[in-house]
Scaffold this motif. Structure first.
Motif, short mmCIF file in Angstrom:
data_model
loop_
_atom_site.label_atom_id
_atom_site.label_comp_id
_atom_site.label_asym_id
_atom_site.label_seq_id
_atom_site.Cartn_x
_atom_site.Cartn_y
_atom_site.Cartn_z
N SER A 23 11.01 -12.10 -8.06
CA SER A 23 11.04 -12.61 -9.43
C SER A 23 9.82 -12.12 -10.18
N ARG A 24 9.95 -12.12 -11.50
CA ARG A 24 8.84 -11.71 -12.36
C ARG A 24 8.85 -12.60 -13.59
N PHE A 25 7.71 -13.17 -13.92
CA PHE A 25 7.62 -14.08 -15.06
C PHE A 25 6.30 -13.83 -15.77
N SER A 79 0.83 -1.21 0.00
CA SER A 79 0.00 0.00 0.00
C SER A 79 0.86 1.25 0.00
N LYS A 80 1.91 1.26 0.82
CA LYS A 80 2.79 2.43 0.89
C LYS A 80 3.52 2.66 -0.44
N MET A 81 3.90 1.56 -1.11
CA MET A 81 4.66 1.70 -2.35
C MET A 81 3.77 1.92 -3.56
N GLY A 82 2.46 1.77 -3.38
CA GLY A 82 1.54 2.04 -4.48
C GLY A 82 1.36 0.88 -5.44
N PHE A 83 1.45 -0.36 -4.96
CA PHE A 83 1.21 -1.51 -5.82
C PHE A 83 -0.28 -1.60 -6.15
N GLU A 84 -0.60 -1.87 -7.40
CA GLU A 84 -1.99 -2.08 -7.79
C GLU A 84 -2.47 -3.45 -7.36
N ALA A 85 -1.58 -4.43 -7.41
CA ALA A 85 -1.91 -5.80 -6.98
C ALA A 85 -0.80 -6.31 -6.08
N ILE A 86 -1.17 -7.05 -5.04
CA ILE A 86 -0.19 -7.57 -4.10
C ILE A 86 0.52 -8.77 -4.73
N GLU A 122 12.77 -6.85 11.35
CA GLU A 122 13.85 -7.20 10.43
C GLU A 122 13.29 -7.91 9.19
N LEU A 123 12.32 -8.79 9.42
CA LEU A 123 11.69 -9.49 8.30
C LEU A 123 10.93 -8.49 7.42
N ALA A 124 10.31 -7.49 8.04
CA ALA A 124 9.59 -6.46 7.26
C ALA A 124 10.56 -5.72 6.35
N PHE A 125 11.78 -5.45 6.84
CA PHE A 125 12.78 -4.79 6.00
C PHE A 125 13.13 -5.66 4.79
N VAL A 126 13.34 -6.95 5.02
CA VAL A 126 13.68 -7.87 3.92
C VAL A 126 12.55 -7.90 2.90
N ILE A 127 11.31 -7.99 3.37
CA ILE A 127 10.16 -8.02 2.46
C ILE A 127 10.07 -6.72 1.67
N ALA A 128 10.23 -5.58 2.36
CA ALA A 128 10.16 -4.28 1.68
C ALA A 128 11.27 -4.14 0.65
N HIS A 129 12.45 -4.68 0.96
CA HIS A 129 13.57 -4.64 0.01
C HIS A 129 13.22 -5.38 -1.27
N GLU A 130 12.66 -6.57 -1.15
CA GLU A 130 12.31 -7.35 -2.33
C GLU A 130 11.15 -6.70 -3.09
N LEU A 131 10.19 -6.15 -2.38
CA LEU A 131 9.10 -5.44 -3.05
C LEU A 131 9.62 -4.23 -3.82
N ALA A 132 10.66 -3.60 -3.29
CA ALA A 132 11.25 -2.44 -3.97
C ALA A 132 11.82 -2.82 -5.33
N HIS A 133 12.41 -4.04 -5.43
CA HIS A 133 12.89 -4.50 -6.73
C HIS A 133 11.74 -4.54 -7.74
N LEU A 134 10.60 -5.01 -7.30
CA LEU A 134 9.44 -5.07 -8.19
C LEU A 134 8.92 -3.67 -8.51
N LYS A 135 8.88 -2.80 -7.50
CA LYS A 135 8.38 -1.44 -7.71
C LYS A 135 9.26 -0.67 -8.69
N MET A 148 6.49 -12.07 -7.90
CA MET A 148 6.59 -13.03 -6.82
C MET A 148 7.75 -12.66 -5.91
N VAL A 149 7.56 -12.87 -4.61
CA VAL A 149 8.63 -12.72 -3.63
C VAL A 149 8.77 -14.06 -2.91
N VAL A 150 10.01 -14.54 -2.79
CA VAL A 150 10.27 -15.82 -2.14
C VAL A 150 11.16 -15.59 -0.92
#
Length: 459
Positions: free
Chosen positions: A109-111, A85-92, A134-147, A116-118
């Motif tokens: 990853s994107r296909f 929501s903070k990053m403005g994703f249209e779909a999770i 700490e896990l939230a930081f890791v998740i946000a980091h991977e979401l940033a790659h997608l954003k 997808m985040v693993v």
């Protein structure tokens, strides 16, 4: 913070530079492929084979991994929802957890337009050890790659990703960007540094690590193989990532990661070898003399920049006394005065200005000056000093952004008053047609907006 300013602050300075270089190189390769039919088939094969392998890998994850949902680990699903929501994703994006045999990692990853985040299970187990932040930081980091569409962009610059050094340099810059975005959106600097420390030593011992000692240890490592190890890696070293987060957050640190001269030496040595093979006598001698002079000047400049970034006032003064150029800049255009502004070091700032430092020099990537850097970091004393020493309070960047607009978006009443007293014009508009008062109003700083409006009417 508007989208331009957000991009301005979060995207690492080298990401777009390296992407441009990689894109130009890749376009040349693709044009060459059109000329040679054989080369064209090679390019197609090198694109399709990894894509096919990626499809199989992701299918394995989808059929075997545990997907995070509102029913499956709901507390983590809430973190994913919040960050999206903070990053403005249209779909999770789909988030999966996979067994990892002790490996601490995660990846995005994107296909075929499917994000997808693993998360590897050993890292995911942080939720059992009070490591949700700490896990939230890791998740946000991977979401940033997608954003940032890093994975999509790699398809356009695939030939450059095969080229040693350039592809890795772009990937490292992307990692720095994602670290910044994760820190910004989670708003937890400590958790970010802890998360990276976990990747270094594990989810049990990380809290016992002396972080400054860890950074000092890494900063002292030198040599050809150390240099090659970093330059051929797609990720910056973990200590450098932690240090970059400290700098981004404005945290004081005595650690300095000095650039290794070995890379410069190798590059220049190769250039001199080619010149020596093609030239004789005076031409070769002149080239060597020029190289030595440049190396000495660069060494002096690097020492001054390192001393300023380490807030070492006595070393800065000693280097200035020995003739170091106060306006020397690094490859990104950062000067020692900008470092002084970053850390609000007025003693260093005064020494540099007395030695002839230009307060209006602009760094290359984001068009920042020492004044705008001081404003961004609420370095009030440095703002005062720079304006007293003649810094231009109305210096615009290429988008029409002024120092007063920076103070307005920060809600910094004191800095705004200083700028107005120094002659800043509140009626100036950027390329979007907004004044500093407009930004103050948009960000909810009504008192500041009223001040700027009244002052603007007087003008």
């Amino acid at each position: 913070m508007n989208s331009y300013e957000l991009n301005y602050r979060l995207v690492h300075k080298k990401e777009e530079q390296y992407y441009t270089l990689a894109l130009v190189f890749s376009i040349l390769v693709y044009l060459g492929a059109l000329i040679s039919v054989v080369f064209l088939f090679v390019i197609i094969a090198l694109i399709l084979l990894p894509l096919f392998a990626q499809g199989i890998m992701l299918a394995h994850i989808r059929t075997n991994g545990v997907r995070i949902t509102s029913r499956q680990f709901p507390e983590i699903f809430e973190i994913v929802q919040e960050q999206c929501s903070k990053m403005g994703f249209e779909a999770i994006p789909d988030v999966y957890v996979m067994e990892s045999s002790g490996v601490l990692n995660a990846f995005a990853s994107r296909f075929f337009r499917k994000n997808m985040v693993v998360l590897y299970s050993d890292l995911f187990e942080l939720i059992q050890k009070e490591g949700e932040n700490e896990l939230a930081f890791v998740i946000a980091h991977e979401l940033a790659h997608l954003k940032r569409k890093h994975l999509s962009k790699q398809m356009f610059i695939l030939p450059a990703m095969w080229l040693p050094f350039l592809g890795e340099a772009y990937s490292r810059a992307c990692e720095y960007t994602c670290d910044r975005m994760a820190v910004y959106y989670t708003n937890n600097v400590e958790a970010a540094m802890n998360g990276l420390t976990i990747l270094a030593i594990g989810k049990t011992l990380y809290h016992r690590v002396d972080r400054e000692e860890y950074l000092l240890q890494s900063s002292n490592e030198r040599g050809l193989f150390v240099w090659l190890s970093e330059k051929l890696s797609t990720h910056p070293t973990l200590p450098k990532r932690i240090h970059a987060i400290q700098q981004f957050a404005g945290l004081p640190s005595s650690i300095v990661f000095k650039p290794q001269r070995i890379g410069l030496i190798l590059t220049l040595a190769s250039a001199l070898f080619i010149v020596g093979a093609l030239s004789f006598g005076f031409l070769v001698s002149k080239s060597v003399s020029t190289w030595v002079t440049t190396f000495e000047e660069r060494g002096s400049a690097e020492e001054l920049l390192a001393a300023a970034s380490a807030s070492d006032a006595s070393e800065v003064q000693a280097l200035l006394d020995s003739g170091a150029d106060p306006n020397a800049a690094d490859e990104e255009g950062w000067t020692s005065l900008m470092w002084a502004a970053q850390f609000n070091e007025t003693e260093i700032g005064s020494a540099l200005l007395d030695a002839g430092a230009n307060p209006d020099l602009v760094e290359f990537s984001y068009e920042e000056t020492a004044l705008t850097i001081a404003l961004y970091n609420f370095s009030f004393e440095m703002v005062t000093l720079l304006l007293e020493e003649g810094a231009n309070p109305d210096l615009e960047d290429s988008t029409g952004w002024t120092p007063l607009m920076t103070a307005a978006t920060n809600g910094d009443m004191e800095a705004a008053i200083l700028l107005l007293k120094a002659g800043a014009n509140p009626a100036k508009t950027d390329h979007n047609g907004y004044t500093a008062g407009d930004y103050a109003s948009d960000y909810g700083f009504d008192d500041l907006a009223l001040l700027l409006q009244k002052t603007g009417e007087d003008i």
